[in-house]
Design a protein around this motif. Structure first.
Motif, PDB file in Angstrom:
ATOM      1  N   GLY A  84      40.387 -10.814  17.657  1.00  6.38           N
ATOM      2  CA  GLY A  84      39.968 -10.961  16.470  1.00  6.38           C
ATOM      3  C   GLY A  84      40.608  -9.925  15.315  1.00  6.38           C
ATOM      4  N   ARG A  85      41.514  -9.201  15.764  1.00  5.01           N
ATOM      5  CA  ARG A  85      42.138  -8.406  14.482  1.00  5.01           C
ATOM      6  C   ARG A  85      43.391  -8.767  14.243  1.00  5.01           C
ATOM      7  NH1 ARG A  85      43.049  -4.571  11.152  1.00  5.01           N
ATOM      8  NH2 ARG A  85      42.744  -2.561  11.473  1.00  5.01           N
ATOM      9  N   PRO A 171      34.692 -12.207   8.282  1.00  2.00           N
ATOM     10  CA  PRO A 171      35.054 -11.225   8.854  1.00  2.00           C
ATOM     11  C   PRO A 171      35.571 -10.017   7.793  1.00  2.00           C
ATOM     12  CG  PRO A 171      36.890 -13.157   8.731  1.00  2.00           C
ATOM     13  CD  PRO A 171      35.232 -13.371   8.151  1.00  2.00           C
ATOM     14  N   ARG A 172      35.804  -8.716   8.588  1.00  2.00           N
ATOM     15  CA  ARG A 172      36.353  -7.670   7.630  1.00  2.00           C
ATOM     16  C   ARG A 172      37.924  -8.056   7.330  1.00  2.00           C
ATOM     17  NH1 ARG A 172      35.899  -2.708  10.806  1.00  2.00           N
ATOM     18  NH2 ARG A 172      35.368  -4.161  12.464  1.00  2.00           N
ATOM     19  N   TYR A 173      38.456  -7.053   6.380  1.00  2.00           N
ATOM     20  CA  TYR A 173      39.713  -7.204   6.145  1.00  2.00           C
ATOM     21  C   TYR A 173      40.402  -6.812   7.330  1.00  2.00           C
ATOM     22  CZ  TYR A 173      43.716  -6.388   2.866  1.00  2.00           C
ATOM     23  OH  TYR A 173      45.101  -6.545   2.012  1.00  2.00           O
ATOM     24  N   TYR A 174      41.803  -7.638   7.290  1.00  2.00           N
ATOM     25  CA  TYR A 174      42.567  -7.934   8.561  1.00  2.00           C
ATOM     26  C   TYR A 174      41.866  -8.193   9.687  1.00  2.00           C
ATOM     27  CZ  TYR A 174      47.024  -7.429   6.483  1.00  2.00           C
ATOM     28  OH  TYR A 174      48.174  -7.683   5.779  1.00  2.00           O
ATOM     29  N   HIS A 175      40.673  -9.035   9.650  1.00  2.00           N
ATOM     30  CA  HIS A 175      40.091  -9.758  10.785  1.00  2.00           C
ATOM     31  C   HIS A 175      40.034 -10.974  10.712  1.00  2.00           C
ATOM     32  CE1 HIS A 175      38.887  -5.337  11.284  1.00  2.00           C
ATOM     33  NE2 HIS A 175      38.541  -5.581  12.567  1.00  2.00           N
ATOM     34  N   PHE A 176      39.815 -11.861  11.723  1.00  2.00           N
ATOM     35  CA  PHE A 176      39.685 -13.033  11.479  1.00  2.00           C
ATOM     36  C   PHE A 176      38.795 -13.840  12.375  1.00  2.00           C
ATOM     37  CE2 PHE A 176      42.883 -11.972  14.831  1.00  2.00           C
ATOM     38  CZ  PHE A 176      42.713 -13.232  15.921  1.00  2.00           C
ATOM     39  N   LEU A 203      40.780 -15.572   1.969  1.00  2.00           N
ATOM     40  CA  LEU A 203      40.974 -16.090   3.361  1.00  2.00           C
ATOM     41  C   LEU A 203      42.616 -16.751   3.321  1.00  2.00           C
ATOM     42  CD1 LEU A 203      37.521 -17.686   3.522  1.00  2.00           C
ATOM     43  CD2 LEU A 203      38.396 -15.591   5.359  1.00  2.00           C
ATOM     44  N   GLU A 204      42.996 -16.591   4.541  1.00  2.00           N
ATOM     45  CA  GLU A 204      43.996 -17.474   4.924  1.00  2.00           C
ATOM     46  C   GLU A 204      43.540 -18.383   6.046  1.00  2.00           C
ATOM     47  OE1 GLU A 204      48.082 -15.216   3.651  1.00  2.00           O
ATOM     48  OE2 GLU A 204      47.301 -14.424   5.180  1.00  2.00           O
ATOM     49  N   ILE A 205      43.904 -19.707   5.861  1.00  2.00           N
ATOM     50  CA  ILE A 205      43.238 -20.809   6.930  1.00  2.00           C
ATOM     51  C   ILE A 205      44.285 -21.665   7.446  1.00  2.00           C
ATOM     52  CG2 ILE A 205      41.664 -22.875   6.909  1.00  2.00           C
ATOM     53  CD1 ILE A 205      40.560 -21.924   4.213  1.00  2.00           C
ATOM     54  N   LYS A 374      37.924  -5.174  -4.816  1.00  2.00           N
ATOM     55  CA  LYS A 374      37.680  -4.565  -3.484  1.00  2.00           C
ATOM     56  C   LYS A 374      37.642  -5.799  -2.499  1.00  2.00           C
ATOM     57  CE  LYS A 374      34.773  -1.595  -1.062  1.00  2.00           C
ATOM     58  NZ  LYS A 374      34.395  -2.338   0.024  1.00  2.00           N
ATOM     59  N   LYS A 375      38.382  -5.704  -1.534  1.00  2.00           N
ATOM     60  CA  LYS A 375      38.670  -6.589  -0.676  1.00  2.00           C
ATOM     61  C   LYS A 375      37.166  -6.537   0.431  1.00  2.00           C
ATOM     62  CE  LYS A 375      43.581  -6.756  -0.497  1.00  2.00           C
ATOM     63  NZ  LYS A 375      43.459  -5.943  -1.693  1.00  2.00           N
TER      64      LYS A 375
END
Length: 375
Positions: A84-85, A171-176, A203-205, A374-375
Motif C-alpha cells: 500500500g506504499r 490513504p496518506r500521501y504516496y500511499h494507495f 488521487l490517481e485512479i 497541503k497534501k
C-alpha cells in the motif's frame, strides 16, 4: 513514408464529445485543452480538475525475486516500501543518465507496479527485460489499464461521494488503496493512489480500460457542484511547472543525471548496488557540473524551452528546459540548467533569458513557484 499510427486512450470519444483540442503526445492522441489552459489550470488550483492520463505505462513485476529486481533497477530504496506504499524514483544507465522517472507501487512482497512515461513504455520494458537476471515476471499491462487523475483541493470531497472514508490522511500521501471488486463505481479492479503531478492534493485512479468511461462520467457528474472541470495536457504542464516538477524529455533524459536535476533525494547510495551507482557516486564526489534552477521573469515575456539563459554580462550560460506564463503569478517562469556555481544557482541571483533578440531580466527562484495546498 507512412505516418506512425497514433494510439487513442479509452476516453477518446469523451474528449471529442467535450470539444477538446487534441494533439499528439507520447504516441497518443491526447486532449491539450477543453476550454482554455488558464481556466483548467485555475480550476485545479482552486477546486478540482480531471485528467485522462491513460497514456502512461503500467508494468507489473512479480515473483519471489521481484523486490531484488526492482531494487537494482531504481535509485530509490524499495526496502522502504510496504504493502500500500508508493515511491517516486528514477532508473539510470550505468553512466548515471536517466532512462526514465517513474512511480513504484508495492502490492505485496512479490507484486510491484512500475508506472512509466508514455513515450518510454517500449524502451523501458526492453531495459527491464535486459536487466532481469533475477527471473522476475514482467508484464506490460499498459494497453489494458486506464489512469485518471482527480486533482485539486476539492478532489477528496468529490471522491468521498463514492468512497465515504477517503481523506488526505486515508490513504496518506504516496500511499494507495486497492478496492475490493465492485466497491468503486462497480469496477472489477481499481486502485486509488494519493499521488499526482500538479502540486495539489488528489488521487490517481487506475482501472481497466473498458471501465474508464464510466468512472470519468461519474466523477464529472458529481464533481460539477464542486467546480470540477476536465483538464488537458496543457494545464497538466503549467501545473507541474509551477510546482517545479521535472518532465522527461525536458529536464530529464539519458544525457542528464538525477543529482544535477535536483533529485538527489531519490538516490539512496546506502542501499547497496543499483544500476548507475558507481557513476553517480563519482558525480556526487566531484560535484555536478551543472544544476537545474528555477527562474522568474521580471518583465513581460514567456520563456520557452531552448531559450538561452544569460548572466549579468549577458553571456549565455545555459538554457531553458521548460517555461511558460504562470497562470497564478501572471509572470514568466522557467526551469533550466546552468553551471553549478552560487552566482547562478542561489535564490535571488539576477540572471536573464534571451527571448528572440531581447534579454529579459530574471532572478533565480527555488521551486515551487506558487504556494500549494497541503497534501
Amino acid at each position: 513514408m507512412a505516418e506512425t499510427m497514433q494510439k487513442r486512450t479509452p476516453l477518446y470519444d469523451r474528449h471529442m464529445a467535450l470539444g477538446a483540442r487534441m494533439m499528439r503526445f507520447g504516441g497518443f492522441e491526447m486532449p491539450v485543452q477543453y476550454t482554455s489552459i488558464i481556466d483548467e489550470h485555475l480550476a485545479v488550483r482552486q477546486a478540482a480538475g480531471l485528467f485522462d492520463v491513460s497514456h502512461m505505462g503500467e508494468i507489473f513485476v512479480r515473483g519471489p525475486r521481484a523486490f531484488e529486481f526492482v531494487q537494482q533497477l531504481i535509485t530509490n530504496d524499495a526496502s522502504r516500501l510496504y504493502d500500500g506504499r508508493a515511491l517516486y524514483t528514477v532508473m539510470c544507465t550505468p553512466e548515471g543518465g536517466v532512462v526514465d522517472d517513474l512511480l513504484v507501487y508495492r502490492f505485496d512482497a512479490e507484486t510491484y507496479l512500475l508506472v512509466v512515461n508514455a513515450a518510454n513504455i517500449e524502451k523501458d520494458f526492453a531495459w527491464m527485460q535486459e536487466h532481469n537476471s533475477m527471473g522476475a515476471q514482467l508484464e506490460n499491462r499498459s494497453d489494458e489499464i486506464a489512469l485518471l487523475a482527480l486533482q485539486g483541493p476539492a478532489a477528496f470531497t468529490i471522491a468521498r461521494h463514492f468512497v465515504p472514508d477517503l481523506s488526505p490522511d486515508n490513504p496518506r500521501y504516496y500511499h494507495f488503496r486497492v478496492m475490493e471488486p465492485g466497491t468503486f463505481l462497480g469496477c472489477r479492479w481499481a486502485v486509488l493512489s494519493h499521488t499526482g503531478y500538479t502540486g495539489e492534493p488528489g488521487l490517481e485512479i487506475y482501472c481497466y480500460a473498458d471501465e474508464a468511461a464510466n468512472v470519468w462520467d461519474a466523477l464529472l457528474e458529481v464533481g460539477q457542484a464542486h467546480g470540477l472541470k476536465p483538464a488537458g495536457l496543457g494545464a497538466r504542464d503549467t501545473l507541474r511547472l509551477e510546482a517545479g516538477y521535472c518532465l522527461y524529455g525536458n529536464e530529464l533524459d539519458e544525457s542528464t543525471n538525477p543529482l544535477e536535476a535536483g533529485l538527489s533525494w531519490v538516490v539512496k547510495f546506502d542501499k547497496g548496488h543499483f544500476i548507475g551507482r558507481e557513476a553517480l557516486l563519482r558525480i556526487k564526489e566531484a560535484g555536478p557540473a551543472r544544476r537545474l534552477i528555477g527562474l522568474v521573469l521580471e518583465a513581460r515575456g514567456i520563456p520557452r524551452a531552448g531559450y538561452p539563459i544569460v548572466d549579468a554580462t549577458e553571456t549565455p550560460i545555459g538554457q531553458v528546459t521548460s517555461g511558460s506564463l504562470s497562470p497564478v503569478l501572471q509572470q514568466g517562469i522557467a526551469l533550466g540548467y546552468v553551471p553549478n556555481q552560487p552566482a547562478y544557482t542561489e535564490p535571488g541571483q539576477p540572471l536573464g533569458v534571451q527571448i528572440r533578440r531581447q534579454i529579459l531580466p530574471a532572478h533565480v527562484h527555488k521551486p515551487p513557484f506558487v504556494k500549494l495546498h497541503k497534501k
